[in-house]
Motif scaffolding. Structure first.
Motif, PDB file in Angstrom:
ATOM      1  N   ARG A   1      13.604 -21.358  23.416  1.00 55.24           N
ATOM      2  CA  ARG A   1      14.858 -21.948  23.858  1.00 55.24           C
ATOM      3  C   ARG A   1      14.628 -22.813  25.098  1.00 55.24           C
ATOM      4  NH1 ARG A   1      19.535 -17.690  24.746  1.00 55.24           N
ATOM      5  NH2 ARG A   1      18.449 -17.463  26.710  1.00 55.24           N
TER       6      ARG A   1
ATOM      7  N   LEU B   1      19.349 -13.618  24.695  1.00 49.25           N
ATOM      8  CA  LEU B   1      19.583 -14.440  23.502  1.00 49.25           C
ATOM      9  C   LEU B   1      21.052 -14.326  23.103  1.00 49.25           C
ATOM     10  CD1 LEU B   1      16.447 -13.504  21.393  1.00 49.25           C
ATOM     11  CD2 LEU B   1      16.780 -15.424  22.931  1.00 49.25           C
ATOM     12  N   TYR B   2      21.579 -15.403  22.526  1.00 51.84           N
ATOM     13  CA  TYR B   2      22.957 -15.347  22.056  1.00 51.84           C
ATOM     14  C   TYR B   2      22.967 -14.555  20.755  1.00 51.84           C
ATOM     15  CZ  TYR B   2      22.761 -19.235  25.275  1.00 51.84           C
ATOM     16  OH  TYR B   2      22.511 -20.005  26.373  1.00 51.84           O
ATOM     17  N   PRO B   3      23.583 -13.382  20.754  1.00 49.08           N
ATOM     18  CA  PRO B   3      23.401 -12.456  19.629  1.00 49.08           C
ATOM     19  C   PRO B   3      24.014 -12.947  18.329  1.00 49.08           C
ATOM     20  CG  PRO B   3      25.024 -11.608  21.183  1.00 49.08           C
ATOM     21  CD  PRO B   3      24.421 -12.819  21.816  1.00 49.08           C
ATOM     22  N   HIS B   4      25.001 -13.843  18.418  1.00 50.99           N
ATOM     23  CA  HIS B   4      25.705 -14.264  17.209  1.00 50.99           C
ATOM     24  C   HIS B   4      25.115 -15.533  16.615  1.00 50.99           C
ATOM     25  CE1 HIS B   4      27.290 -16.215  20.723  1.00 50.99           C
ATOM     26  NE2 HIS B   4      27.804 -17.163  19.971  1.00 50.99           N
ATOM     27  N   MET B   5      24.050 -16.049  17.223  1.00 49.69           N
ATOM     28  CA  MET B   5      23.449 -17.272  16.696  1.00 49.69           C
ATOM     29  C   MET B   5      22.079 -16.956  16.110  1.00 49.69           C
ATOM     30  SD  MET B   5      24.156 -20.010  19.697  1.00 49.69           S
ATOM     31  CE  MET B   5      25.646 -19.973  20.663  1.00 49.69           C
TER      32      MET B   5
ATOM     33  N   PHE C   1      20.597 -24.594  21.255  1.00 46.14           N
ATOM     34  CA  PHE C   1      21.883 -24.517  21.960  1.00 46.14           C
ATOM     35  C   PHE C   1      22.018 -25.536  23.089  1.00 46.14           C
ATOM     36  CE2 PHE C   1      24.722 -22.674  25.189  1.00 46.14           C
ATOM     37  CZ  PHE C   1      25.866 -22.536  24.438  1.00 46.14           C
ATOM     38  N   GLY C   2      21.003 -25.590  23.937  1.00 52.04           N
ATOM     39  CA  GLY C   2      21.070 -26.490  25.090  1.00 52.04           C
ATOM     40  C   GLY C   2      21.253 -27.937  24.662  1.00 52.04           C
TER      41      GLY C   2
ATOM     42  N   PRO D   1      18.943 -12.537  16.365  1.00 54.49           N
ATOM     43  CA  PRO D   1      18.096 -11.848  17.351  1.00 54.49           C
ATOM     44  C   PRO D   1      17.893 -10.372  17.045  1.00 54.49           C
ATOM     45  CG  PRO D   1      19.585 -13.309  18.479  1.00 54.49           C
ATOM     46  CD  PRO D   1      19.950 -13.373  17.024  1.00 54.49           C
TER      47      PRO D   1
ATOM     48  N   ASN E   1      19.954 -20.580  18.517  1.00 58.17           N
ATOM     49  CA  ASN E   1      19.636 -20.202  19.893  1.00 58.17           C
ATOM     50  C   ASN E   1      18.778 -21.262  20.559  1.00 58.17           C
ATOM     51  OD1 ASN E   1      20.165 -17.546  21.402  1.00 58.17           O
ATOM     52  ND2 ASN E   1      20.100 -16.903  19.253  1.00 58.17           N
TER      53      ASN E   1
END
Ligand SMILES: Nc1ncnc2c1ncn2[C@@H]1O[C@H](COP(=O)(O)OP(=O)(O)OP(=O)(O)O)[C@@H](O)[C@H]1O
Ligand SMILES: [Mg+2]
Lengths: 283, 379
Positions: free
Chosen positions: B146, B86-90, B98-99, B131, B95
């Motif tokens: 996601r 997972l993108y930790p800052h989102m 994102f795509g 996350p 997350n």
């Protein structure tokens, strides 16, 4: 092994430890203290050789005001900012980009390029003095802001790339695979994944690079001449008179020059966040 | 229509031959589970399908389109990583979107897709969290969410549940099966877990050393493994393998001599290549053994260890001279699985037995020599 806490039941050792810490600190800070005290002194004290004792007369405002009245310190200050801020930003941007590519895209020759970035740091800069000065003269950049900006960006980026490459390489590789699997382009990955996660590294680097460029004296002298371009470090020497130096004024100016890097540290401090990647992978 | 087709996939990592000319056709809506020992190339295969790794030779088509050289984002796949990634800052919502955001879809569309995925996975309350504020199971759901938001044609899962505890794993297993039924997309799922493989798969692919050993429905693979490797890989506890020799080979059966037992008459499949005097391996599933003299082939044994699991009992018994080879436990004991809690005292003498009709016969090359068995035992 070291560092091992000194046990509570050894008061003597603990006392000795505290004493030594204080001693080292005092030694370390003594020159700074002397400069600060001198910046409060009157010129008479300086003439009398009272560098370490208590000032006979405290004249803070006179001295600090004199810095700006007797020299073009304000101009030099501005020059320094004009050189340092864009250089620092350019170094950060460039090194994030080079670090990202070198750590995540293994292409033929990547190792060679990386070695060049790193190797450049090991060259003693002094041996490049004549060629670089000649280069700047030949390109007409000598004695312009560009001379110092270009030089600092070129040489700081080497070290900064090493720093950023290693930091980005330590990020979990699954993050990059996930982004790629989701259709993110390398640019999008750089902007949306890398940039937010390297913030602590960028903050540390910003302080280092800013301080380095700000404090540079050697290249300021080599590459500039006129007061309109001279940064504050080079300008400082103008304060020294031909026969006698007003050390109290010079000290005051020195303290002023040291302020921006310290400010920079406090500005960047809030970005030193640990555990930014927490929650990315595993438990 | 075929959803995914792999034709002659071959891949090396330097000198190491990671994938050996793999062929596999997956139909739309199938739930394919890939199993195999550690290092056999499951993750590698999944990454080549995703496009995160390139292949040396061979072709990959997804939805009829040749995607062998396509970027991962253009393949219509979504991958769920073992480590979540997972993108930790989102936030959770960021997350999951994102795509779509990277594909520059309109914000309203992203919101709808994220909401829908969150509803399916019951993480609507977590959408604004980071996350690191989530539990392991919730993180796993975000990772799956996601994948869902991009509505891919093919889902790729690399051991998605291996970081979860047993209870959560069972729950997520059921949820994933439900999700598959709901979405109807093709799913390719890598796991080490026997239960996951047996319960979730429409077909299981058994990989070994970068090559496919067998493909088939879970029960087909369990009842009719094509070779000793597959027979040993599926089923926990593992099949007992006992080395022996043929003393007589007829047209449709053979007499097999095992140490400590009277010769066994075991049926042969048509075209089985075995001669008199060949070394063979007899395979007997632990549940095919019975305690007591009721079975045709029996011998005395001494109980070494009893694992009483309540619902079942696993007995490890020393029946030498009848010894097994290549067992899970590393001993030469026979593993016997009994259908309920049974009082068997350690170190006691018992009689164990089995019906030769339940036995498998493997040739010296490992190929199965016995004819097909029914997938569901009639009782
Ligand atoms: N990037 C790589 N470079 C070199 N060799 C690799 C690389 N990735 C995987 N391998 C090798 O390829 C083989 C297959 O690896 P892979 O990760 O696909 O195994 P796996 O079946 O997923 O195993 P596990 O069940 O342990 O996850 C291993 O022997 C591994 O050492
Ligand atoms: Mg793997």
């Amino acid at each position: 092994m070291y560092p091992r806490a000194i046990p509570e039941n050894r008061p003597l050792s603990r006392f000795a430890y505290g004493l030594l810490v204080a001693l080292v600190l005092a030694l370390w800070l003594l020159p700074l203290f002397a400069v600060i005290m001198t910046s409060f002194r009157s010129f008479d004290d300086v003439m009398a050789g009272n560098y370490w004792g208590w000032p006979s007369k405290i004249q803070v405002f006179e001295n600090y005001a004199a810095v700006f009245q007797q020299s073009k310190m304000l101009d030099y200050f501005l020059n320094s900012l004009i050189i340092t801020i864009p250089s620092t930003i350019a170094v950060l941007v460039l090194s994030t980009m080079t670090g990202f590519v070198l750590s995540r895209y293994p292409f033929p020759g990547a190792m060679v390029i990386f070695a060049l970035f790193v190797g450049g740091n090991f060259l003693p800069q002094q041996i490049m003095m004549i060629p670089i000065r000649d280069l700047m003269v030949a390109t007409g950049l000598y004695d312009t802001f560009w001379a110092l900006i270009l030089f600092h960006v070129a040489f700081q980026t080497g070290f900064a790339t090493l720093f950023m490459r290693n930091f980005i390489a330590a990020l979990p590789s699954e993050l990059f695979q996930a982004a790629r699997a989701e259709g993110a382009s390398p640019w999008q990955t750089l902007i949306h994944i890398v940039a937010p996660l390297v913030r602590p590294a960028l903050a540390a680097l910003a302080i280092l690079v800013f301080t380095f460029i700000w404090n540079d004296y050697f290249w300021a002298v080599v590459l500039t001449q006129s007061d309109a371009v001279k940064p504050v470090t080079a300008g400082l020497s103008n304060l020294r008179g031909e026969w006698v130096s007003q050390w109290n004024i010079v000290s005051a100016a020195t303290i002023l020059v040291a302020v921006p890097p310290v400010l920079m540290f406090f500005l960047m401090q809030k970005h030193f966040i640990s555990g930014l990647t927490m929650g990315a992978v595993k438990g | 229509m075929n959803s995914v087709e792999l034709i002659g996939l071959d891949k090396h990592y330097g000198q190491y031959h990671a994938l050996k000319s793999l062929d596999l056709t997956i139909e739309k809506g199938e739930f394919i589970v890939m199993v195999g020992p550690s290092g056999c190339g499951k993750s590698t295969l999944l990454k080549t399908i995703a496009g995160l790794e390139t292949v040396d030779t061979g072709k990959i088509t997804i939805g009829g389109k040749d995607v062998t050289r396509a970027e991962p984002g253009d393949r219509g796949i979504a991958m769920v990583f073992q480590s979540y990634a997972l993108y930790p800052h989102m936030t959770v919502a960021e997350n999951m979107g994102f795509g779509l955001r990277m594909a520059r879809r309109p914000k309203a569309e992203i919101d709808v897709a994220v909401r829908r995925a969150a509803d399916i996975l019951r993480i609507t309350e977590q959408l604004d969290k980071l996350p690191k504020q989530l539990s392991g199971g919730q993180r796993q759901r975000v990772a799956i969410g996601r994948a869902i938001t991009r509505s891919p044609d093919v889902f790729l899962f690399d051991e998605p549940l291996s970081n979860l505890d047993a209870a959560l794993r069972t729950q997520m297993r059921v949820e994933l099966s439900t999700l598959h039924a709901e979405l109807g997309s093709t799913m390719i799922y890598v796991t080490h877990d026997q239960v996951e493989a047996m319960t979730m798969a429409s077909r299981i692919v058994v990989l070994n050393k970068g090559a496919i050993e067998q493909v088939g429905s879970p029960l087909a693979l369990y009842a009719n493994p094509v070779n000793r490797f597959v027979a040993g890989f599926l089923g926990a506890p593992r099949m007992n393998f006992i080395e022996g020799t043929t003393t007589e080979v007829g047209t449709d059966d053979a007499l097999v001599q095992l140490a400590g037992l009277a010769p066994l008459r075991i049926a042969l499949r048509q075209g089985a290549t075995v001669k008199t005097g060949d070394p063979v391996t007899v395979g007997i599933r632990p549940e095919a053994f019975a305690v007591g003299g009721s079975k045709p082939a029996s011998c005395p044994a001494r109980v070494r260890l009893v694992e009483n699991l309540g619902r079942e009992t696993v007995v490890y018994a020393d029946a030498s001279p009848l010894v097994t080879s290549g067992s899970d436990t590393g001993t030469r004991n026979v593993t016997i699985q009994l259908g309920s809690a049974v009082a068997v005292a350690p170190n006691s003498e018992i009689t164990i037995g089995f019906d030769p009709a339940d036995a498998y016969l493997f040739g010296s090359d490992g190929a199965t020599l016995t004819p097909a068995k029914p997938e569901i035992q009639s009782r």
